[in-house]
Scaffold this motif. Structure first.
Motif, PDB file in Angstrom:
ATOM      1  N   MET A 182      42.539  34.657  34.083  1.00 53.31           N
ATOM      2  CA  MET A 182      43.787  34.288  33.481  1.00 53.31           C
ATOM      3  C   MET A 182      44.383  35.473  34.716  1.00 53.31           C
ATOM      4  O   MET A 182      45.500  34.999  34.837  1.00 53.31           O
ATOM      5  N   LEU A 183      44.100  36.364  34.660  1.00 55.47           N
ATOM      6  CA  LEU A 183      44.682  37.752  35.059  1.00 55.47           C
ATOM      7  C   LEU A 183      44.714  37.167  36.552  1.00 55.47           C
ATOM      8  O   LEU A 183      45.543  37.821  37.383  1.00 55.47           O
ATOM      9  N   PHE A 184      43.450  37.637  37.304  1.00 55.82           N
ATOM     10  CA  PHE A 184      43.011  36.638  38.469  1.00 55.82           C
ATOM     11  C   PHE A 184      43.203  35.759  39.060  1.00 55.82           C
ATOM     12  O   PHE A 184      41.978  35.653  39.296  1.00 55.82           O
ATOM     13  N   LEU A 210      44.138  32.624  48.048  1.00 59.22           N
ATOM     14  CA  LEU A 210      43.423  32.884  47.974  1.00 59.22           C
ATOM     15  C   LEU A 210      42.472  34.059  47.481  1.00 59.22           C
ATOM     16  O   LEU A 210      41.448  33.669  46.759  1.00 59.22           O
ATOM     17  N   LEU A 211      43.271  35.098  47.708  1.00 57.06           N
ATOM     18  CA  LEU A 211      43.300  36.270  47.247  1.00 57.06           C
ATOM     19  C   LEU A 211      42.590  37.379  46.388  1.00 57.06           C
ATOM     20  O   LEU A 211      41.976  37.490  45.537  1.00 57.06           O
ATOM     21  N   PRO A 212      44.095  36.941  44.667  1.00 59.10           N
ATOM     22  CA  PRO A 212      43.607  37.081  43.771  1.00 59.10           C
ATOM     23  C   PRO A 212      42.589  35.924  43.388  1.00 59.10           C
ATOM     24  O   PRO A 212      42.038  36.648  41.728  1.00 59.10           O
ATOM     25  N   THR A 213      42.554  34.850  44.100  1.00 65.50           N
ATOM     26  CA  THR A 213      41.593  33.480  43.254  1.00 65.50           C
ATOM     27  C   THR A 213      39.881  34.077  43.394  1.00 65.50           C
ATOM     28  O   THR A 213      38.942  34.614  42.654  1.00 65.50           O
ATOM     29  N   ILE A 218      34.685  37.007  41.394  1.00 63.35           N
ATOM     30  CA  ILE A 218      34.033  38.585  41.955  1.00 63.35           C
ATOM     31  C   ILE A 218      33.985  39.492  40.696  1.00 63.35           C
ATOM     32  O   ILE A 218      32.959  39.569  39.997  1.00 63.35           O
ATOM     33  N   LEU A 219      35.577  39.789  39.858  1.00 67.16           N
ATOM     34  CA  LEU A 219      35.265  40.062  38.669  1.00 67.16           C
ATOM     35  C   LEU A 219      34.895  39.824  37.340  1.00 67.16           C
ATOM     36  O   LEU A 219      33.886  40.253  36.841  1.00 67.16           O
TER      37      LEU A 219
END
Length: 234
Positions: A182-184, A210-213, A218-219
């Motif tokens: 939800m954050l990223f 794309l970057l935050p997704t 990954i996180l």
């Protein structure tokens, strides 16, 4: 353990998770800014200018008119242009049956293997995708899929919501990974449109999407597999 102690422990856990999410968001924002400045934005000057207009006494009539146009008209325009078509698509996916399941459930089943790998499930991941027009509808879409109601619903009682999520396989890992994603994750459609207008570039709009997704995936994958490893050991 008494009910009061259990409630206090749950509250403390919620506070810790929320605080950790906020700190993680700020830290990764600074880290990604540093990374971009050292790579693709290296040598590109950055500046921030704030021009303050001369102070004038506010005119109540103009303030009301501007508020109506800037807020009410914008929200209604967004609802007509984005939310209404999105609502129609979501309703069709929930209402149209393919065999014994709705299209919504079938799509969730397709996404489920990948979603499980990153600590979610197919319903959660599909809800994020269908919530692209407006992030506010992500949780109601989850509930619609879990309940198989064919319509968006909301819960006012947190106890009932907890029972529903637990009955559908939610664990601590699921909750933590959902908070992280939800954050990223990709910004909503309105934000993407704003980025396109401000930058005039599809490249930067795609990067903002794309970057935050990628960071969120990954996180979530690292967190989910680490928590599974720790649970296996202990």
């Amino acid at each position: 353990m008494t009910a009061g102690a259990a409630g206090l422990g749950g509250s403390l856990a919620s506070v810790v998770i929320l605080t950790a999410a906020v700190i993680l968001g700020v830290a990764l924002t600074l880290l990604m800014s540093r990374l971009l400045s050292a790579t693709v934005l290296k040598g590109v000057p950055s500046s921030f200018a704030l021009e303050l207009p001369p102070y004038r006494r506010p005119q109540i009539g103009k303030v009301i008119v501007r508020s109506v146009f800037d807020r009410t008209i914008f929200v209604l325009g967004r609802a007509v242009a984005v939310a209404a078509p999105a609502g129609l698509v979501i309703w069709l996916l929930g209402a149209v049956k393919a065999g014994d399941s709705s299209l919504l459930i079938l799509l969730a089943d397709i996404l489920d293997p990948f979603a499980r790998f990153i600590g979610l499930d197919g319903v959660i991941l599909l809800a994020f995708i269908l919530g692209f027009p407006a992030n506010e509808i992500v949780v109601p879409i989850m509930l619609m899929a879990y309940l198989s109601t064919g319509k968006i619903v909301e819960y006012e009682n947190l106890g009932q919501l907890k029972e529903l999520l637990t009955a559908n396989g939610w664990t601590l890992t699921t909750a933590v990974c959902t908070v992280i994603f939800m954050l990223f994750h990709f910004p909503c459609s309105t934000t993407c449109i704003t980025v396109k207008k401000e930058t005039g570039s599809l490249k930067w709009t795609a990067a903002a999407f794309l970057l935050p997704t990628a960071v969120g995936i990954i996180l979530c994958a690292v967190t989910a597999n680490l928590m599974r490893f720790l649970q296996h050991i202990f």
